[in-house]
Design a protein around this motif. Structure first.
Motif, PDB file in Angstrom:
ATOM      1  N   ARG A   1       0.886  -1.047   0.062  1.00 32.10           N
ATOM      2  CA  ARG A   1      -0.123  -0.315  -0.264  1.00 32.10           C
ATOM      3  C   ARG A   1       1.064   1.219   0.044  1.00 32.10           C
ATOM      4  O   ARG A   1       1.919   1.135   0.701  1.00 32.10           O
ATOM      5  CB  ARG A   1      -0.730  -0.212   0.744  1.00 32.10           C
ATOM      6  CG  ARG A   1      -1.569  -1.254   1.204  1.00 32.10           C
ATOM      7  CD  ARG A   1      -2.501  -0.973   2.464  1.00 32.10           C
ATOM      8  NE  ARG A   1      -3.072  -2.570   3.063  1.00 32.10           N
ATOM      9  CZ  ARG A   1      -3.284  -3.370   4.247  1.00 32.10           C
ATOM     10  NH1 ARG A   1      -3.050  -2.566   5.158  1.00 32.10           N
ATOM     11  NH2 ARG A   1      -4.421  -3.682   3.434  1.00 32.10           N
ATOM     12  N   PRO A   2       0.339   2.200  -0.287  1.00 27.78           N
ATOM     13  CA  PRO A   2       1.338   3.878  -0.758  1.00 27.78           C
ATOM     14  C   PRO A   2       1.372   4.298   0.777  1.00 27.78           C
ATOM     15  O   PRO A   2      -0.430   4.452   1.456  1.00 27.78           O
ATOM     16  CB  PRO A   2       0.913   4.140  -1.199  1.00 27.78           C
ATOM     17  CG  PRO A   2      -0.604   3.605  -1.734  1.00 27.78           C
ATOM     18  CD  PRO A   2      -0.896   2.452  -1.533  1.00 27.78           C
ATOM     19  N   LYS A   3       1.944   4.586   1.405  1.00 31.75           N
ATOM     20  CA  LYS A   3       2.032   5.334   2.301  1.00 31.75           C
ATOM     21  C   LYS A   3       2.645   6.022   3.050  1.00 31.75           C
ATOM     22  O   LYS A   3       3.766   5.993   2.575  1.00 31.75           O
ATOM     23  CB  LYS A   3       2.104   4.044   3.896  1.00 31.75           C
ATOM     24  CG  LYS A   3       1.725   2.831   4.036  1.00 31.75           C
ATOM     25  CD  LYS A   3       0.467   2.955   4.413  1.00 31.75           C
ATOM     26  CE  LYS A   3      -0.058   3.621   5.896  1.00 31.75           C
ATOM     27  NZ  LYS A   3      -1.698   3.036   6.226  1.00 31.75           N
ATOM     28  N   VAL A   4       2.003   7.572   3.990  1.00 38.14           N
ATOM     29  CA  VAL A   4       3.020   8.573   3.805  1.00 38.14           C
ATOM     30  C   VAL A   4       4.251   8.126   5.253  1.00 38.14           C
ATOM     31  O   VAL A   4       3.625   7.562   6.366  1.00 38.14           O
ATOM     32  CB  VAL A   4       2.259   9.489   4.451  1.00 38.14           C
ATOM     33  CG1 VAL A   4       3.430  10.475   4.761  1.00 38.14           C
ATOM     34  CG2 VAL A   4       1.592   9.970   3.276  1.00 38.14           C
ATOM     35  N   ILE A   5       5.088   8.316   5.003  1.00 37.37           N
ATOM     36  CA  ILE A   5       6.365   8.013   6.186  1.00 37.37           C
ATOM     37  C   ILE A   5       7.324   8.927   5.755  1.00 37.37           C
ATOM     38  O   ILE A   5       7.383   9.827   5.527  1.00 37.37           O
ATOM     39  CB  ILE A   5       7.366   6.530   5.459  1.00 37.37           C
ATOM     40  CG1 ILE A   5       7.696   6.736   4.308  1.00 37.37           C
ATOM     41  CG2 ILE A   5       6.259   5.340   5.540  1.00 37.37           C
ATOM     42  CD1 ILE A   5       8.489   5.420   4.648  1.00 37.37           C
ATOM     43  N   ALA A   6       8.321   9.724   7.067  1.00 34.56           N
ATOM     44  CA  ALA A   6       9.180   9.985   7.735  1.00 34.56           C
ATOM     45  C   ALA A   6      10.550   9.375   6.876  1.00 34.56           C
ATOM     46  O   ALA A   6      11.103   8.975   6.679  1.00 34.56           O
ATOM     47  CB  ALA A   6       9.412   9.881   8.996  1.00 34.56           C
ATOM     48  N   GLY A   7      10.951  10.835   5.860  1.00 34.85           N
ATOM     49  CA  GLY A   7      11.810  10.735   4.959  1.00 34.85           C
ATOM     50  C   GLY A   7      13.184  11.043   5.795  1.00 34.85           C
ATOM     51  O   GLY A   7      13.255  10.456   6.798  1.00 34.85           O
ATOM     52  N   PRO A   8      14.293  10.793   5.365  1.00 37.18           N
ATOM     53  CA  PRO A   8      15.866  10.522   6.109  1.00 37.18           C
ATOM     54  C   PRO A   8      16.026  12.168   7.024  1.00 37.18           C
ATOM     55  O   PRO A   8      16.837  12.169   7.443  1.00 37.18           O
ATOM     56  CB  PRO A   8      17.144  10.621   5.289  1.00 37.18           C
ATOM     57  CG  PRO A   8      15.979  10.154   3.653  1.00 37.18           C
ATOM     58  CD  PRO A   8      15.040  10.577   3.537  1.00 37.18           C
ATOM     59  N   ASP A   9      15.629  13.046   5.897  1.00 37.57           N
ATOM     60  CA  ASP A   9      15.534  14.576   7.238  1.00 37.57           C
ATOM     61  C   ASP A   9      13.960  15.024   7.481  1.00 37.57           C
ATOM     62  O   ASP A   9      14.327  16.059   7.972  1.00 37.57           O
ATOM     63  CB  ASP A   9      15.416  15.387   5.715  1.00 37.57           C
ATOM     64  CG  ASP A   9      17.452  14.873   5.618  1.00 37.57           C
ATOM     65  OD1 ASP A   9      18.267  14.938   5.712  1.00 37.57           O
ATOM     66  OD2 ASP A   9      17.228  14.880   3.591  1.00 37.57           O
ATOM     67  N   GLY A  10      13.598  14.075   7.337  1.00 33.16           N
ATOM     68  CA  GLY A  10      12.084  14.022   8.642  1.00 33.16           C
ATOM     69  C   GLY A  10      11.506  14.464   7.781  1.00 33.16           C
ATOM     70  O   GLY A  10      10.494  14.748   8.278  1.00 33.16           O
ATOM     71  N   GLU A  11      11.187  14.409   6.745  1.00 32.22           N
ATOM     72  CA  GLU A  11      10.195  14.924   5.495  1.00 32.22           C
ATOM     73  C   GLU A  11       9.935  13.929   5.365  1.00 32.22           C
ATOM     74  O   GLU A  11       9.490  12.840   5.417  1.00 32.22           O
ATOM     75  CB  GLU A  11      10.763  15.541   5.056  1.00 32.22           C
ATOM     76  CG  GLU A  11      11.224  15.300   3.398  1.00 32.22           C
ATOM     77  CD  GLU A  11      12.441  14.139   3.559  1.00 32.22           C
ATOM     78  OE1 GLU A  11      13.290  13.529   2.836  1.00 32.22           O
ATOM     79  OE2 GLU A  11      13.100  14.094   4.792  1.00 32.22           O
ATOM     80  N   ASP A  12       8.078  14.187   5.328  1.00 29.92           N
ATOM     81  CA  ASP A  12       7.246  13.772   4.785  1.00 29.92           C
ATOM     82  C   ASP A  12       7.153  12.873   2.754  1.00 29.92           C
ATOM     83  O   ASP A  12       7.413  13.705   1.894  1.00 29.92           O
ATOM     84  CB  ASP A  12       5.733  13.824   4.923  1.00 29.92           C
ATOM     85  CG  ASP A  12       5.038  14.065   5.684  1.00 29.92           C
ATOM     86  OD1 ASP A  12       5.699  13.533   6.658  1.00 29.92           O
ATOM     87  OD2 ASP A  12       4.259  15.484   6.416  1.00 29.92           O
ATOM     88  N   THR A  13       7.204  11.468   2.886  1.00 30.10           N
ATOM     89  CA  THR A  13       7.111  10.888   1.528  1.00 30.10           C
ATOM     90  C   THR A  13       6.740   9.924   1.357  1.00 30.10           C
ATOM     91  O   THR A  13       6.139   9.441   2.190  1.00 30.10           O
ATOM     92  CB  THR A  13       8.341  10.319   1.547  1.00 30.10           C
ATOM     93  OG1 THR A  13       8.813  10.061   0.113  1.00 30.10           O
ATOM     94  CG2 THR A  13       8.769   9.702   2.138  1.00 30.10           C
ATOM     95  N   ILE A  14       5.733   9.820   0.374  1.00 29.32           N
ATOM     96  CA  ILE A  14       5.421   8.460   0.310  1.00 29.32           C
ATOM     97  C   ILE A  14       6.235   7.283  -0.285  1.00 29.32           C
ATOM     98  O   ILE A  14       7.049   7.247  -1.086  1.00 29.32           O
ATOM     99  CB  ILE A  14       3.743   8.870  -1.440  1.00 29.32           C
ATOM    100  CG1 ILE A  14       2.792  10.044  -0.245  1.00 29.32           C
ATOM    101  CG2 ILE A  14       3.674   7.667  -1.327  1.00 29.32           C
ATOM    102  CD1 ILE A  14       2.530  10.691  -1.567  1.00 29.32           C
ATOM    103  N   ALA A  15       5.896   5.986   0.288  1.00 27.35           N
ATOM    104  CA  ALA A  15       6.411   5.244   0.016  1.00 27.35           C
ATOM    105  C   ALA A  15       5.100   3.893   0.053  1.00 27.35           C
ATOM    106  O   ALA A  15       4.281   4.149   0.220  1.00 27.35           O
ATOM    107  CB  ALA A  15       7.758   4.391   0.997  1.00 27.35           C
ATOM    108  N   ILE A  16       5.896   2.383  -0.594  1.00 27.91           N
ATOM    109  CA  ILE A  16       5.023   1.645  -0.865  1.00 27.91           C
ATOM    110  C   ILE A  16       5.772   0.826   0.423  1.00 27.91           C
ATOM    111  O   ILE A  16       6.690   0.584   0.512  1.00 27.91           O
ATOM    112  CB  ILE A  16       5.944   0.560  -2.504  1.00 27.91           C
ATOM    113  CG1 ILE A  16       5.430   1.917  -3.284  1.00 27.91           C
ATOM    114  CG2 ILE A  16       5.086  -0.244  -2.261  1.00 27.91           C
ATOM    115  CD1 ILE A  16       3.988   2.142  -3.541  1.00 27.91           C
TER     116      ILE A  16
END
Length: 458
Positions: free
Chosen positions: A403-418
């Protein structure tokens, strides 16, 4: 008829795998039985020829009843096939000629001998339990402590519980079981017949203070409909589900859990794991491992209600629902807290395989303290499973999918990931389990699966 467990007094012969005149080998499955606990294939006690069938398919008989005659002497006469009431006297034994197919308390003890005392079981099975009507208990010369009286009142815990809910006195009933023992089928048919309302004043019960839920009208078959009797396993499942639903205060909570880490661990370790153990590595052993850890932190979910007492189980026996072509069965992994991922995998695969081939023993489907059901294998996203009797919770696993989910990226930003995710549902008994306890348990399961250690795959 083998005794498949200490509390089992009778069994139903569900299917003959051989017919009269067939040669059989020792330990070759010869017929199938259904009991309150398990379906099983029963092996022949010795090699020979099936000479006579004494108990037909669908007939329920007491344990130790001789169900057939197996001739071990070549050239012996072969009798006919069909229902026959057991004879009153034992026939003289031929030396090494006939092996009686009756098992002892171990469930598969082998021996030879004559059939038990005469009783017309055919009439009992074809009639709709007419003897299950209430009767006035006549004074007994021994104070009602005869073998028949003790057997009659020593019904299963489920039967006694249903009787208490409806204010029924078991000692005043004549059941269809051995020595008039009242079975679940007897008491449910007695209740559905309306005899309770006609002849018995119900009394309040701790299990159902407001009274039992009334049954609706029985539907009629319409032209063109097909009517078939329930199988034994379907009848038992029906009775258990109704009783379980009636006894517990069901509430269900849902969590979505990210299984991406477990998926990566599986992918990384799968080849080596399968080469070393010969077993396929699935998600379920990881889930069981985490669930057991959660039960230790939240013991009320590994408990049972006994009147106004709570029994906190110190064993962690996990029941795993297995869907079969002919019904549902729940084999139990005993002492799951002592097993590694490898041990859990072996136990899971072994129990599931033997469930599908009807080779489980009664003790392997008893004693669960917590259960897991996995409807997700059929594509179901979530469900509200029914809590098994004498436990306080059951975990349902939904379909595992990306599922596509919103998670925290390396710098704390929001990103969409599978991400690989699934919905977990926990049905719990609100009589003893508060919503906060259930949610804390699910939160622990979620956190543990999403951060499962690399070293845990062993």
């Amino acid at each position: 008829m083998p005794q498949m467990g200490e509390s089992i007094a009778e069994g139903t012969l569900s299917r003959w795998l051989k017919k009269v005149g067939d040669e059989v080998k020792r330990d070759e499955p010869i017929f199938e039985i259904s009991t309150d606990k398990v379906d099983a294939e029963i092996p022949a006690p010795s090699s020979g020829v099936l000479a006579e069938i004494l108990v037909t398919e669908g007939q329920t008989v007491p344990v130790q009843t001789v169900v057939a005659r197996l001739e071990t002497e070549k050239g012996a006469a072969v009798g006919g096939e069909g229902p026959r009431a057991p004879a009153a006297a034992a026939a003289p034994e031929k030396a090494a000629a006939s092996a009686a197919m009756a098992a002892g308390a171990s469930g598969l003890a082998r021996g030879a001998g004559g059939p038990p005392a005469k009783q017309d079981r055919t009439a009992a099975t074809t009639a709709s339990h007419p003897s299950a009507a209430p009767r006035t208990a006549a004074p007994q010369p021994n104070g009602g402590n005869s073998l028949q009286d003790r057997l009659r009142t020593k019904s299963s815990p489920l039967v006694r519980k249903i009787a208490a809910e409806h204010g029924i006195e078991l000692s005043a009933m004549q059941g269809s079981g051995i020595a008039g023992r009242v079975t679940k089928r007897d008491i449910l048919e007695f209740i559905e017949s309306g005899a309770v309302a006609q002849g018995t004043a119900t009394r309040p019960s701790m299990h159902a203070p407001a009274g039992a839920e009334p049954h609706g009208p029985v539907p009629d078959a319409w032209p063109g409909d097909v009517v078939e009797s329930m199988t034994q396993i379907r009848r038992l499942t029906s009775e258990h589900m109704v009783a379980a639903r009636r006894s517990a205060a069901h509430v269900t909570s849902f969590f979505e859990i990210d299984l991406t880490r477990i998926a990566r661990l599986r992918a990384k370790a799968r080849a080596e794991f399968e080469a070393k153990t010969g077993q396929k590595l699935t998600y379920l052993p990881f889930i069981i491992k985490v669930v057991v850890d959660g039960l230790k932190l939240h013991p009320v979910l590994n408990a049972a209600v006994a009147g106004t007492n709570i029994i906190y189980r110190k064993q962690y026996n996990i029941g795993i629902a297995v869907a079969l072509d002919w019904g549902l069965i729940v084999p139990v992994i005993k002492n799951a807290d002592d097993l590694s991922i490898t041990g859990l995998t072996r136990q899971l695969n072994d129990l599931a395989q033997r469930a599908r081939t009807k080779r489980l023993q009664p003790q392997e489907v008893q004693g669960a303290t917590f259960s897991i059901t996995n409807p997700g294998v059929f594509g179901s996203l979530m469900g509200t499973p029914i809590i098994p009797l004498n436990t306080s919770a059951i975990l349902g696993l939904g379909a595992i999918e990306k599922r596509p989910k919103v998670i925290a990226g390396p710098d704390g930003e929001d990103t969409i990931a599978i991400r690989t995710c699934a919905y977990f549902s926990l049905s719990f008994d609100h009589r003893i389990v508060d919503g906060s306890d259930a949610d804390k348990f699910l939160a622990f399961v979620k956190q543990s699966l999403e951060s499962f250690p690399d070293a845990g795959v062993a």
